[in-house]
Design a protein around this motif. Structure first.
Motif, mmCIF file in Angstrom:
data_model
loop_
_atom_site.group_PDB
_atom_site.id
_atom_site.type_symbol
_atom_site.label_atom_id
_atom_site.label_comp_id
_atom_site.label_asym_id
_atom_site.label_seq_id
_atom_site.Cartn_x
_atom_site.Cartn_y
_atom_site.Cartn_z
ATOM 1 N N THR A 159 41.560 -7.750 43.956
ATOM 2 C CA THR A 159 40.918 -8.145 45.201
ATOM 3 C C THR A 159 39.772 -8.931 45.008
ATOM 4 O O THR A 159 39.471 -9.628 45.877
ATOM 5 N N LYS A 160 39.370 -9.431 44.019
ATOM 6 C CA LYS A 160 38.404 -10.360 43.617
ATOM 7 C C LYS A 160 38.787 -11.771 44.080
ATOM 8 O O LYS A 160 37.939 -12.544 44.627
ATOM 9 N N ASN A 161 40.304 -11.927 44.126
ATOM 10 C CA ASN A 161 40.664 -13.388 44.403
ATOM 11 C C ASN A 161 41.333 -13.137 46.036
ATOM 12 O O ASN A 161 41.992 -14.357 46.423
ATOM 13 N N TYR A 162 41.263 -12.089 46.683
ATOM 14 C CA TYR A 162 41.626 -12.087 47.944
ATOM 15 C C TYR A 162 40.663 -12.463 49.184
ATOM 16 O O TYR A 162 39.582 -11.753 48.849
ATOM 17 N N GLY A 181 44.967 0.597 50.705
ATOM 18 C CA GLY A 181 43.963 1.396 51.192
ATOM 19 C C GLY A 181 42.629 0.794 50.315
ATOM 20 O O GLY A 181 41.697 0.209 51.056
ATOM 21 N N ILE A 182 42.589 0.728 49.063
ATOM 22 C CA ILE A 182 41.350 0.068 48.377
ATOM 23 C C ILE A 182 41.065 -1.239 48.540
ATOM 24 O O ILE A 182 39.908 -1.620 48.662
ATOM 25 N N ILE A 183 42.398 -1.974 48.452
ATOM 26 C CA ILE A 183 42.195 -3.316 48.954
ATOM 27 C C ILE A 183 41.385 -3.620 50.239
ATOM 28 O O ILE A 183 40.923 -4.584 50.160
ATOM 29 N N THR A 184 41.947 -2.908 51.076
ATOM 30 C CA THR A 184 41.429 -3.153 52.497
ATOM 31 C C THR A 184 39.862 -2.904 52.612
ATOM 32 O O THR A 184 39.189 -3.495 53.016
ATOM 33 N N VAL A 185 39.622 -1.763 51.814
ATOM 34 C CA VAL A 185 38.229 -1.277 51.765
ATOM 35 C C VAL A 185 37.436 -2.488 51.174
ATOM 36 O O VAL A 185 36.240 -2.964 51.771
ATOM 37 N N ILE A 186 37.801 -2.969 49.913
ATOM 38 C CA ILE A 186 37.019 -4.170 49.596
ATOM 39 C C ILE A 186 36.891 -5.225 50.546
ATOM 40 O O ILE A 186 36.022 -6.006 50.589
ATOM 41 N N ILE A 187 38.188 -5.781 50.922
ATOM 42 C CA ILE A 187 38.084 -6.769 52.189
ATOM 43 C C ILE A 187 37.104 -6.540 53.132
ATOM 44 O O ILE A 187 36.434 -7.408 53.730
ATOM 45 N N MET A 188 37.154 -5.046 54.003
ATOM 46 C CA MET A 188 36.095 -5.074 54.555
ATOM 47 C C MET A 188 34.819 -5.133 54.163
ATOM 48 O O MET A 188 33.819 -5.614 54.792
ATOM 49 N N THR A 196 33.225 -6.658 45.078
ATOM 50 C CA THR A 196 33.691 -5.512 44.577
ATOM 51 C C THR A 196 32.640 -4.556 43.899
ATOM 52 O O THR A 196 32.892 -3.334 43.400
ATOM 53 N N SER A 197 31.619 -4.971 43.367
ATOM 54 C CA SER A 197 30.432 -4.525 42.668
ATOM 55 C C SER A 197 29.858 -3.371 43.544
ATOM 56 O O SER A 197 29.216 -2.424 43.162
ATOM 57 N N ASN A 198 30.025 -3.602 45.057
ATOM 58 C CA ASN A 198 29.347 -2.431 46.110
ATOM 59 C C ASN A 198 30.294 -1.444 46.084
ATOM 60 O O ASN A 198 29.828 -0.349 46.818
ATOM 61 N N LEU A 199 31.529 -1.382 45.346
ATOM 62 C CA LEU A 199 32.495 -0.226 45.449
ATOM 63 C C LEU A 199 32.554 0.525 43.998
ATOM 64 O O LEU A 199 33.088 -0.309 43.111
#
Length: 222
Positions: A159-162, A181-188, A196-199
């Motif tokens: 997700t770092k690259n999305y 799910g997790i991908i969308t959380v990080i995009i949010m 990503t360091s905030n999750l």
């Protein structure tokens, strides 16, 4: 406080407000994320963010919160399913076979799982704190497998690259469902200027803990 009904009492609303003002945690439990419990958590998050003077975060954090709560609730239910069907959750073949039927079984036998989770004291725990960092912590009292943990970490790394969901579609892992799910959380979180360091995920012998950390000094209204 256990979550059983959709309504949040005036006493509970006041306790949330006091907790935020005194920098104490807001603490709730549930067994499964039923529609009534989801409604209740929506109200809890709304009151919490209003008291933090950060109401504009609701649309972003409500999605993140319910994704983590749903994951935690299903993780506990999954343990019930695998035990009842004599499947080894740590065996790759058993896991793959079990996951093919688990989701449908959970949908069709919701009440059965609720009773089993209650009798086994398998709970989901929500902790909200508001100091210099707004923290949302969701935990469940079962340990995810090494393979499950690795799948989560792989998604976080990718997700770092999305930039948005369209970038993620080709990388979806179908083992767990849509895999978004997790991908969308990080995009949010990225939309809030975070990364990503905030999750964070922390695994102990008998617990899985997911934490979102939002430093107040990094927030700008979106």
């Amino acid at each position: 406080m256990k979550v059983e009904e959709a309504e949040v009492s005036e006493q509970e609303i006041e306790s949330i407000k006091v907790a935020v003002k005194t920098r104490q945690p807001v603490d709730f439990f549930c067994y499964t994320l039923t529609p009534s419990q989801k409604t209740r958590f929506q109200k809890i998050l709304t009151v919490f963010l209003e008291e933090c003077d950060q109401t504009y975060l609701y649309n972003y954090l409500s999605y993140c919160l319910f994704e983590l709560l749903d994951n935690a609730s299903k993780a506990n239910a999954k343990r019930v399913y695998f035990k009842e069907n004599n499947l080894n959750i740590n065996d790759e073949k058993d896991y793959k076979n079990g996951m093919q039927a688990f989701k449908e079984d959970l949908t069709e036998h919701t009440e059965h799982y609720l009773e089993e989770l209650k009798s086994g004291k398998l709970m989901v725990h929500l902790l909200l704190t508001a100091n210099d960092v707004i923290t949302i912590t969701v935990s469940n009292n079962t340990k995810i497998t090494d393979a499950e943990y690795q799948r989560i970490q792989t998604k976080i790394e990718k997700t770092k690259n999305y930039v948005d969901l369209a970038d993620a579609i080709a990388d979806i892992d179908q083992t767990e469902g849509s895999g978004l799910g997790i991908i969308t959380v990080i995009i949010m979180l990225k939309k809030l200027g975070l990364n990503t360091s905030n999750l964070k995920f922390n695994i102990t012998d008998n617990e899985t803990v997911a934490t979102i950390e939002i430093p107040k000094d990094t927030l700008e209204e979106v």
